[in-house]
Design a protein around this motif. Structure first.
Motif, PDB file in Angstrom:
ATOM      1  N   ALA A   1      -8.938   2.395  -2.729  1.00 10.05           N
ATOM      2  CA  ALA A   1      -8.479   3.729  -3.079  1.00 10.05           C
ATOM      3  C   ALA A   1      -8.909   3.986  -4.516  1.00 10.05           C
ATOM      4  O   ALA A   1      -9.176   3.054  -5.275  1.00 10.05           O
ATOM      5  N   ARG A   2      -8.985   5.248  -4.862  1.00  7.43           N
ATOM      6  CA  ARG A   2      -9.398   5.650  -6.209  1.00  7.43           C
ATOM      7  C   ARG A   2      -8.284   6.477  -6.836  1.00  7.43           C
ATOM      8  O   ARG A   2      -7.916   7.522  -6.311  1.00  7.43           O
ATOM      9  N   LEU A   3      -7.758   5.988  -7.944  1.00 14.42           N
ATOM     10  CA  LEU A   3      -6.747   6.727  -8.687  1.00 14.42           C
ATOM     11  C   LEU A   3      -7.466   7.654  -9.655  1.00 14.42           C
ATOM     12  O   LEU A   3      -8.298   7.210 -10.451  1.00 14.42           O
ATOM     13  N   VAL A   4      -7.163   8.940  -9.584  1.00 17.80           N
ATOM     14  CA  VAL A   4      -7.826   9.960 -10.392  1.00 17.80           C
ATOM     15  C   VAL A   4      -6.780  10.593 -11.298  1.00 17.80           C
ATOM     16  O   VAL A   4      -5.758  11.091 -10.824  1.00 17.80           O
ATOM     17  N   ARG A   5      -7.051  10.560 -12.618  1.00 12.97           N
ATOM     18  CA  ARG A   5      -6.096  11.136 -13.559  1.00 12.97           C
ATOM     19  C   ARG A   5      -6.823  11.665 -14.791  1.00 12.97           C
ATOM     20  O   ARG A   5      -7.906  11.214 -15.123  1.00 12.97           O
ATOM     21  N   ALA A   6      -6.191  12.638 -15.451  1.00 10.71           N
ATOM     22  CA  ALA A   6      -6.725  13.136 -16.712  1.00 10.71           C
ATOM     23  C   ALA A   6      -6.639  11.992 -17.715  1.00 10.71           C
ATOM     24  O   ALA A   6      -5.673  11.227 -17.711  1.00 10.71           O
ATOM     25  N   ASP A   7      -7.647  11.874 -18.546  1.00  4.30           N
ATOM     26  CA  ASP A   7      -7.657  10.787 -19.525  1.00  4.30           C
ATOM     27  C   ASP A   7      -7.044  11.268 -20.829  1.00  4.30           C
ATOM     28  O   ASP A   7      -7.611  12.097 -21.534  1.00  4.30           O
TER      29      ASP A   7
ATOM     30  N   SER B   1       5.119  11.391 -12.777  1.00  2.00           N
ATOM     31  CA  SER B   1       5.310  12.604 -13.580  1.00  2.00           C
ATOM     32  C   SER B   1       3.973  13.106 -14.128  1.00  2.00           C
ATOM     33  O   SER B   1       3.875  14.236 -14.594  1.00  2.00           O
ATOM     34  N   ASP B   2       2.955  12.259 -14.072  1.00  2.00           N
ATOM     35  CA  ASP B   2       1.617  12.654 -14.512  1.00  2.00           C
ATOM     36  C   ASP B   2       0.898  13.419 -13.400  1.00  2.00           C
ATOM     37  O   ASP B   2       1.269  13.350 -12.238  1.00  2.00           O
ATOM     38  N   SER B   3      -0.145  14.121 -13.772  1.00  2.00           N
ATOM     39  CA  SER B   3      -0.970  14.839 -12.814  1.00  2.00           C
ATOM     40  C   SER B   3      -2.043  13.870 -12.303  1.00  2.00           C
ATOM     41  O   SER B   3      -3.063  13.660 -12.954  1.00  2.00           O
ATOM     42  N   VAL B   4      -1.765  13.243 -11.147  1.00  2.00           N
ATOM     43  CA  VAL B   4      -2.656  12.226 -10.583  1.00  2.00           C
ATOM     44  C   VAL B   4      -2.774  12.414  -9.080  1.00  2.00           C
ATOM     45  O   VAL B   4      -1.924  13.044  -8.449  1.00  2.00           O
TER      46      VAL B   4
ATOM     47  N   THR C   1     -14.535   7.946   1.250  1.00  2.00           N
ATOM     48  CA  THR C   1     -14.613   9.275   1.863  1.00  2.00           C
ATOM     49  C   THR C   1     -14.006  10.394   1.028  1.00  2.00           C
ATOM     50  O   THR C   1     -14.149  11.559   1.385  1.00  2.00           O
ATOM     51  N   HIS C   2     -13.306  10.047  -0.036  1.00  2.00           N
ATOM     52  CA  HIS C   2     -12.594  11.015  -0.885  1.00  2.00           C
ATOM     53  C   HIS C   2     -11.481  11.726  -0.126  1.00  2.00           C
ATOM     54  O   HIS C   2     -11.016  12.789  -0.532  1.00  2.00           O
ATOM     55  N   ARG C   3     -11.004  11.134   0.945  1.00  2.00           N
ATOM     56  CA  ARG C   3      -9.878  11.666   1.710  1.00  2.00           C
ATOM     57  C   ARG C   3      -8.609  11.467   0.898  1.00  2.00           C
ATOM     58  O   ARG C   3      -8.330  10.379   0.414  1.00  2.00           O
ATOM     59  N   LEU C   4      -7.821  12.536   0.725  1.00  2.00           N
ATOM     60  CA  LEU C   4      -6.614  12.473  -0.093  1.00  2.00           C
ATOM     61  C   LEU C   4      -5.560  11.603   0.570  1.00  2.00           C
ATOM     62  O   LEU C   4      -5.202  11.811   1.734  1.00  2.00           O
ATOM     63  N   LEU C   5      -5.050  10.629  -0.184  1.00  2.00           N
ATOM     64  CA  LEU C   5      -4.005   9.720   0.305  1.00  2.00           C
ATOM     65  C   LEU C   5      -2.638  10.059  -0.282  1.00  2.00           C
ATOM     66  O   LEU C   5      -1.618   9.898   0.389  1.00  2.00           O
ATOM     67  N   ALA C   6      -2.604  10.501  -1.536  1.00  2.00           N
ATOM     68  CA  ALA C   6      -1.347  10.853  -2.195  1.00  2.00           C
ATOM     69  C   ALA C   6      -1.647  11.740  -3.397  1.00  2.00           C
ATOM     70  O   ALA C   6      -2.715  11.635  -4.001  1.00  2.00           O
ATOM     71  N   MET C   7      -0.654  12.594  -3.730  1.00  3.44           N
ATOM     72  CA  MET C   7      -0.807  13.506  -4.855  1.00  3.44           C
ATOM     73  C   MET C   7       0.545  13.657  -5.543  1.00  3.44           C
ATOM     74  O   MET C   7       1.569  13.813  -4.875  1.00  3.44           O
ATOM     75  N   SER C   8       0.545  13.618  -6.865  1.00  2.39           N
ATOM     76  CA  SER C   8       1.789  13.799  -7.611  1.00  2.39           C
ATOM     77  C   SER C   8       2.194  15.273  -7.604  1.00  2.39           C
ATOM     78  O   SER C   8       1.370  16.163  -7.373  1.00  2.39           O
ATOM     79  N   ALA C   9       3.474  15.511  -7.891  1.00  2.00           N
ATOM     80  CA  ALA C   9       3.966  16.887  -7.965  1.00  2.00           C
ATOM     81  C   ALA C   9       3.244  17.651  -9.077  1.00  2.00           C
ATOM     82  O   ALA C   9       2.935  18.835  -8.921  1.00  2.00           O
TER      83      ALA C   9
ATOM     84  N   ASP D   1       0.836  -1.210   0.000  1.00  3.42           N
ATOM     85  CA  ASP D   1       0.000   0.000   0.000  1.00  3.42           C
ATOM     86  C   ASP D   1       0.869   1.259   0.000  1.00  3.42           C
ATOM     87  O   ASP D   1       0.613   2.211  -0.727  1.00  3.42           O
ATOM     88  N   ARG D   2       1.895   1.259   0.824  1.00  2.90           N
ATOM     89  CA  ARG D   2       2.788   2.420   0.895  1.00  2.90           C
ATOM     90  C   ARG D   2       3.548   2.609  -0.425  1.00  2.90           C
ATOM     91  O   ARG D   2       3.817   3.737  -0.833  1.00  2.90           O
ATOM     92  N   ALA D   3       3.866   1.510  -1.094  1.00  2.00           N
ATOM     93  CA  ALA D   3       4.526   1.604  -2.402  1.00  2.00           C
ATOM     94  C   ALA D   3       3.593   2.269  -3.417  1.00  2.00           C
ATOM     95  O   ALA D   3       4.043   3.077  -4.242  1.00  2.00           O
ATOM     96  N   LEU D   4       2.310   1.953  -3.355  1.00  8.15           N
ATOM     97  CA  LEU D   4       1.333   2.590  -4.237  1.00  8.15           C
ATOM     98  C   LEU D   4       1.300   4.099  -3.986  1.00  8.15           C
ATOM     99  O   LEU D   4       1.341   4.895  -4.933  1.00  8.15           O
ATOM    100  N   LEU D   5       1.251   4.507  -2.732  1.00  3.10           N
ATOM    101  CA  LEU D   5       1.264   5.931  -2.409  1.00  3.10           C
ATOM    102  C   LEU D   5       2.534   6.598  -2.921  1.00  3.10           C
ATOM    103  O   LEU D   5       2.493   7.713  -3.461  1.00  3.10           O
ATOM    104  N   ASP D   6       3.653   5.915  -2.789  1.00  4.64           N
ATOM    105  CA  ASP D   6       4.928   6.446  -3.250  1.00  4.64           C
ATOM    106  C   ASP D   6       4.931   6.590  -4.777  1.00  4.64           C
ATOM    107  O   ASP D   6       5.394   7.606  -5.310  1.00  4.64           O
ATOM    108  N   LEU D   7       4.401   5.595  -5.489  1.00  5.04           N
ATOM    109  CA  LEU D   7       4.331   5.669  -6.953  1.00  5.04           C
ATOM    110  C   LEU D   7       3.475   6.850  -7.405  1.00  5.04           C
ATOM    111  O   LEU D   7       3.837   7.563  -8.346  1.00  5.04           O
ATOM    112  N   VAL D   8       2.347   7.057  -6.741  1.00  7.24           N
ATOM    113  CA  VAL D   8       1.484   8.195  -7.090  1.00  7.24           C
ATOM    114  C   VAL D   8       2.220   9.497  -6.805  1.00  7.24           C
ATOM    115  O   VAL D   8       2.244  10.408  -7.634  1.00  7.24           O
ATOM    116  N   SER D   9       2.830   9.596  -5.647  1.00  9.56           N
ATOM    117  CA  SER D   9       3.537  10.830  -5.263  1.00  9.56           C
ATOM    118  C   SER D   9       4.669  11.163  -6.222  1.00  9.56           C
ATOM    119  O   SER D   9       4.946  12.328  -6.497  1.00  9.56           O
ATOM    120  N   ARG D  10       5.341  10.136  -6.747  1.00 11.49           N
ATOM    121  CA  ARG D  10       6.501  10.353  -7.627  1.00 11.49           C
ATOM    122  C   ARG D  10       6.127  10.384  -9.111  1.00 11.49           C
ATOM    123  O   ARG D  10       6.986  10.595  -9.960  1.00 11.49           O
TER     124      ARG D  10
END
Length: 191
Positions: free
Chosen positions: A179-185, A83-86, A93-101, A72-81
């Motif tokens: 968790a829900r991954l949200v990204r521009a399509d 290069s896409d806007s995700v 609950t829509h509580r933010l778990l991770a956000m990319s730069a 799970d923590r690896a997933l958060l790390d992948l999202v955080s790192r």
């Protein structure tokens, strides 16, 4: 206590049913733990009734995403790192778990201002409409599809939601929550 939003109203029942199935918990056992009847659990899962504040709090705590394992923590790390806007949120609950730069650049405050807080208050009408149609589009099925929808541009003091097509994917966490991954399509932009 969680606020009863459209998110909880539409996803609580299917999420509770899925959590029970993944964790092999019978309705009777959950009912005993919560101090309610098995019939009440059945009504909550079917959407014919909503839990009251005390039970809603217990169920939300049970179902909310808690990324705690190494995977799970690896997933958060992948999202955080990424290069896409995700970004990654708790599916319930829509509580933010991770956000990319890249996604953080779209905000007017650092990610720390949003982390572990629900983002639902920033939902556009398009996002709210998509949320209402998740069940009918198979989102809560065991192999539910990605959902693609359009959102309009909305300005908030904290951020701008751009007009775009959005793709969401539902990802299981180790504890049976989602968790829900949200990204521009990008595929719809090319067509």
């Amino acid at each position: 206590m969680p606020t009863v939003t459209a998110v909880l109203q539409t996803s609580l029942g299917p999420s509770l049913r899925r959590w029970r199935a993944l964790n092999r918990v019978k309705q009777e056992v959950l009912a005993h733990e919560l101090g309610v009847s098995q019939a009440r659990i059945s009504r909550w899962e079917s959407g014919h009734a909503q839990p009251d504040g005390r039970h809603l709090l217990k169920i939300t705590q049970l179902l909310r995403a808690r990324p705690s394992t190494a995977a799970d923590r690896a997933l958060l790390d992948l999202v955080s790192r990424s290069s896409d806007s995700v970004h990654l949120v708790c599916d319930l609950t829509h509580r933010l778990l991770a956000m990319s730069a890249g996604r953080e650049k779209e905000r007017r405050a650092p990610v720390s201002e949003y982390l572990n807080r629900p983002l639902w208050r920033f939902a556009s009408d398009g996002i709210r409409a998509a949320e209402q149609s998740l069940a009918e589009n198979g989102w809560y099925e065991p192999d539910g599809p990605d959902i693609l929808y359009k959102t309009e541009r909305v300005e908030f003091p904290e951020m701008t939601i751009p007009e775009c097509s959005v793709r969401i994917s539902r990802l299981p966490l180790a504890d049976g929550s989602f968790a829900r991954l949200v990204r521009a399509d990008r595929t719809s932009a090319m067509s």
